[in-house]
Scaffold this motif. Sequence first.
Motif, mmCIF file in Angstrom:
data_model
loop_
_atom_site.group_PDB
_atom_site.id
_atom_site.type_symbol
_atom_site.label_atom_id
_atom_site.label_comp_id
_atom_site.label_asym_id
_atom_site.label_seq_id
_atom_site.Cartn_x
_atom_site.Cartn_y
_atom_site.Cartn_z
ATOM 1 N N ASP A 63 79.526 39.640 42.710
ATOM 2 C CA ASP A 63 78.657 39.139 41.663
ATOM 3 C C ASP A 63 78.629 40.088 40.470
ATOM 4 N N LYS A 107 74.444 31.550 42.349
ATOM 5 C CA LYS A 107 73.918 32.500 43.336
ATOM 6 C C LYS A 107 73.844 31.890 44.734
ATOM 7 N N SER A 166 73.856 42.139 50.015
ATOM 8 C CA SER A 166 74.630 40.935 50.289
ATOM 9 C C SER A 166 76.119 41.246 50.192
ATOM 10 N N ASP A 219 73.764 35.629 53.892
ATOM 11 C CA ASP A 219 73.946 35.962 52.469
ATOM 12 C C ASP A 219 74.210 34.736 51.608
ATOM 13 N N TYR A 246 78.126 39.505 48.902
ATOM 14 C CA TYR A 246 78.600 38.990 47.618
ATOM 15 C C TYR A 246 78.118 39.848 46.447
ATOM 16 N N ALA A 247 77.332 40.895 46.729
ATOM 17 C CA ALA A 247 76.713 41.669 45.651
ATOM 18 C C ALA A 247 77.764 42.276 44.729
ATOM 19 N N ARG A 283 67.766 33.827 51.578
ATOM 20 C CA ARG A 283 68.129 35.075 52.256
ATOM 21 C C ARG A 283 66.901 35.638 52.967
ATOM 22 N N ASP A 290 71.774 34.461 47.084
ATOM 23 C CA ASP A 290 71.403 35.807 46.635
ATOM 24 C C ASP A 290 69.879 35.946 46.689
#
Lengths: 452, 452
Positions: free
Chosen positions: B446, B190, B440, B169, B442-443, B211, B172
């Motif tokens: 984010d 990102k 991800s 990940d 981190y989605a 990714r 992005d």
Amino acid sequence: MSERKLRLGAFIQATGHHIAAWRHPGSQADSGTNIDHYQQVAQIAERGLFDLVFLADSPGIYARGDDAARSRYGRIATFEPVTLFAALAATTRHIGFVATDSTTYNEPWLLARKFASLDHISKGRAAWNVVTTGNEQAAGNFGQAEHLAHALRYERAEEFLDVVTGLWDSFDDDAFARDKASGVYFDPDKLHTLNHKGKHFSVTGPLNISRPPQGHPVIVQAGSSDAGRELAARTAEVIFAAWQTLEEAQAFYRDVKGRLARYGRSPDDLKIMPGLSAVVGRTQEEAEAYNRQLQDLIHPDVGISILQPFFPGVDLTAYDLDGPLPPFAANTNGTTSRLALVTDLAQRGDLTLRQLYENLAGARGHRVVVGTPEKIADEIQLWFENEAADGFNIMPPVLPESLDLFVELVIPELQRRGLFRTEYEGATLRENLGLRRPASRYAVTDEVRRSA
Amino acid sequence: MSERKLRLGAFIQATGHHIAAWRHPGSQADSGTNIDHYQQVAQIAERGLFDLVFLADSPGIYARGDDAARSRYGRIATFEPVTLFAALAATTRHIGFVATDSTTYNEPWLLARKFASLDHISKGRAAWNVVTTGNEQAAGNFGQAEHLAHALRYERAEEFLDVVTGLWDSFDDDAFARDKASGVYFDPDKLHTLNHKGKHFSVTGPLNISRPPQGHPVIVQAGSSDAGRELAARTAEVIFAAWQTLEEAQAFYRDVKGRLARYGRSPDDLKIMPGLSAVVGRTQEEAEAYNRQLQDLIHPDVGISILQPFFPGVDLTAYDLDGPLPPFAANTNGTTSRLALVTDLAQRGDLTLRQLYENLAGARGHRVVVGTPEKIADEIQLWFENEAADGFNIMPPVLPESLDLFVELVIPELQRRGLFRTEYEGATLRENLGLRRPASRYAVTDEVRRSA
């Protein structure tokens, strides 16, 4: 016509070697992870009868400067070289594959197996560019507080190489009978357990793959420090070097070739192939315009970020890009060749910051020749015939475009001069490079044992 | 016609799964390191619309017994799976690639990069079969005095997986603008630096590759211990299991699917695909004759060597192959499934040593079905429709011959019954398996950050 044969590698890094290549209309901006791009580039290189394609690598991310500068780096996401080359092996027949891999951040057993596997998959076209890794940020990816010191890295590299070549010899070339009738698959006397115990590694072995078709994949190195030269003299079969002038290249060539005898090797056992960025045009004007177009695509943030490491303690952003250089002190973490170039250029005293970074932007310290096919062939011939090079690693400024142009225009010129092949001579990379297939380290032992 | 879709993998180990396969006229004896063999096998599997091909692996040599027995093992020299699959990706378009790799003898950063690279090269067809390595001989190849204990291996595996998925990940999905006009290549907001610090690993990151097309390569596991089931319930998307009877398979299926909810996962998020060795014949007699021919090719030294680990302290060579079994004590280093099989068979009390090893020789504890296409399809359908399996990993006894026969005879029968696809549904392995593309990690972060 020369008796010696010129060797040519194509260094096929992503969008090309010029730092702004990805912005050029002739590049594929996503090429670092675009398999179709690399299939195309490998096929162009094979059409040009290149000995090999070459990829640099680092076990960490590569980008410099602050976020604004980093966001403009086009080579931040790339394939792992061995995986990529295995895929390219399936769609090519002759060209060799030089994959860079680190002795500082790897296990020798895994690396030995991976390269042996690539050599089998490509039917004898694999090579390993042995690096100790200069990128200090890599350490953190492997649980290490800091990057190993230079001397320790080279000590580890030497032992690593010894383990890897030993593992490649695990099975004798003739170990496998595979006799369906008797049911005997292999001869256990021809399987050797390494049992290596050294300062850095303890590796039992054996490797679980038969001896590579080339015996050992070809060993490539690029270090120009004294430790690097000595390791190369003992173990390397190809050196990728960076020199600006004929005199520097000749001095290096003589020095390294002179070190071979003490390891029982002949000068032919090691091919010296400096980097060369060829900016080709049908006319001198066309070549220069192409080069100017590339230089103008460098964003100043990127230009400054590649110079900043050479000016410790100085904030380059405070200086006028088109004014004189700030005070220069030769104190850097960069590679020897790049440092020498920056030192020479800075000491000339008449360069602006912009001119200085433009000098590094094309091929990171390797020589750049801008001109017609004849001019580029002249330079190649001069070095090749005057003990400065056995061949070159061609660094196309823009990929695939500049490689295509080199194959269309420069290769035929080299062939007309009798310097370069008109067809592949051998089936393996070793055969094309004119390198001997190494005997197994157990060959002598086996002979003694069998005659006993 | 069933609403659910049957999933099929082809487990394509070297000469085939029967231990004497390499001696059979229908096998290629050198196939472990023969790239043409694997190209052929992958193309047969793709012609049969298989979801995936699967390769086992171990970071050490695999052969049992003394030299006489070992010399008869046909699977001692094999390709490294990821390198092999990268090559196969170049000559196939649809089929997925499940490569086995160890969490005990690898660095997570290197493994993450290698599989991300394979996923890009294959355009979304990579999967990782996560193993902790059962082969105790591997430790010596990595400077370790002894193999890690089972509990520690699973603890390490869990952390390893967490690091690897985090590294995948790093960028992005939409991190790369690659805008030639403005010169902005990617958005540094990102790009995520993992900064993992755990008990077994400390890994800074980020990974230097975008990714993977599938988000993450598909995660496959095979452990059937309690620790293995729990790790699978948390992280696996495919399980490769070994069960002899419908009842055992149903109990496992219910147990594992029942564990998913506590990790917020639905039963569809994990496909259970037991191994199945199909010995196919146009008639029952033809299938049985083929099976008998294979069993007769087992050299007794090899047969005894695969049983010996189940009889600690007993010298099996002192017993008559066609007489009763020696005293059996269930004390072994073997896998759970194989131990269960041997225990069951030994406790029946009416088997000879030869019959016992013949039971293990075909598929190492996985179920073997010998018969017509209809009989094999019946078995597949029974398990598939009764909560015992979402599909199967087909283990051809002889390669390429038995896979070819399966594709010619069994696949059409499964299609006639409406159980199996008549064309690939998706572009990626995930799409064909009916698995979601993971967001991800981190989605969410984010989204929160951007709306702030």
